[in-house]
Design an enzyme around this catalytic site. Structure first.
Site, PDB file in Angstrom:
ATOM      1  N   GLU A 167       3.266   5.360   1.406  1.00 32.31           N
ATOM      2  CA  GLU A 167       2.181   6.237   0.946  1.00 32.31           C
ATOM      3  C   GLU A 167       2.065   6.281  -0.570  1.00 32.31           C
ATOM      4  O   GLU A 167       1.060   6.671  -1.113  1.00 32.31           O
ATOM      5  CB  GLU A 167       2.388   7.653   1.479  1.00 32.31           C
ATOM      6  CG  GLU A 167       1.587   7.930   2.739  1.00 32.31           C
ATOM      7  CD  GLU A 167       1.888   6.950   3.839  1.00 32.31           C
ATOM      8  OE1 GLU A 167       3.085   6.716   4.106  1.00 32.31           O
ATOM      9  OE2 GLU A 167       0.955   6.412   4.426  1.00 32.31           O
ATOM     10  N   PRO A 177      -3.340   0.602  -6.057  1.00 36.94           N
ATOM     11  CA  PRO A 177      -4.803   0.561  -6.016  1.00 36.94           C
ATOM     12  C   PRO A 177      -5.432   1.484  -7.063  1.00 36.94           C
ATOM     13  O   PRO A 177      -6.629   1.406  -7.309  1.00 36.94           O
ATOM     14  CB  PRO A 177      -5.146   1.046  -4.601  1.00 36.94           C
ATOM     15  CG  PRO A 177      -3.868   1.201  -3.868  1.00 36.94           C
ATOM     16  CD  PRO A 177      -2.739   1.193  -4.841  1.00 36.94           C
TER      17      PRO A 177
END
Ligand code: ADE
Length: 234
Positions: free
Chosen positions: A103, A76
């Site tokens: 993560e 992202p």
């Protein structure tokens, strides 16, 4: 996951035609420990797991055919995928996409291995796999011979910096919803002007940002005039 997407549609046909090859690799195959561990706890102490660098470097070194092959990490935090990037990717003879999960991915991958990071939008997916498939699907359309007429890719929305004009097919009248009369006029110039106008109207309404840095062609200006006049009147 990849099988489900690449075993159908345009991507499948492109693979069958030999226009493209898609190879999916499991990072676990590039581990050297008994547990085939691809992730570990983050230094500095936090929740979650982080992808280890070794399997990713090993996998990329194994699949990369040339030092010129660009390597991208899906994340992202990356450069937002758009039509320009998709076309750019299609221009390479090989592209390596790394799918992150959990993560995150050890920063040394993006610093020293990947040319860039690619994001498919401002939201967080649970893994990079879907993003990689989106990238492949968008890029494949720019590989010559994959989409019927190359022309049709050129005229796609976004390439021309605007959304598509509306399309209609039979029936002419569906439950009282009628196809615009102009499309039966046989006047190609008139139809083209109408399409430009509709495409620009839609872009104005839904994605004004696309028009911000883009000069309008005289044809488009003609199409836009009625809207601007309408605005001035209000
Ligand atoms: N991985 C998780 N979220 C992502 C996104 N938005 N784009 C690309 N890869 C991702």
């Amino acid at each position: 996951m990849f099988e489900a997407v690449f075993s159908g549609g345009v991507v499948k046909r492109a693979i069958e035609k030999g226009s493209i090859e898609v190879h999916v690799h499991d990072l676990r195959d590039f581990t050297t420990d008994k547990h085939r561990q691809v992730d570990d706890r983050p230094y500095g102490g936090e929740e979650g797991m982080v992808f280890k660098p070794e399997p990713i470097f090993a996998a990329v070194e194994h699949v990369r055919r040339s030092p010129l092959t660009p390597v991208y990490l899906l994340s992202p935090q990356g450069r937002k995928l758009d039509s320009r990037l998709a076309e750019e990717l299609a221009g390479h003879s090989q592209v390596v996409l790394i799918c992150g999960r959990y993560e995150g991915v050890d920063e040394r991958v993006s610093e020293n291995l990947a040319a860039d990071e690619i994001s498919i939008g401002d939201y967080v997916l649970t893994g990079g796999e879907l993003a990689a498939m989106v990238v492949v699907d968008a890029a494949v359309r720019f590989v010559p011979g994959v989409v019927g007429k190359e022309e049709s890719v050129r005229h796609d929305s976004f390439i021309e910096g605007r959304l598509d004009y509306p399309q209609y097919t039979r029936p002419r009248d569906f439950r009282g919803m009628k196809v615009p009369q102009v499309l039966f006029s046989g006047d190609h110039k008139k139809i083209e002007t109408w399409r430009q106008k509709k495409a620009l109207e839609k872009t104005r309404q839904r994605r004004p940002d696309l028009l911000e840095h883009r000069p309008l062609s005289p044809e488009e200006k003609k199409g836009l005039d009625p809207i601007q006049e309408e605005r001035k009147r209000r």
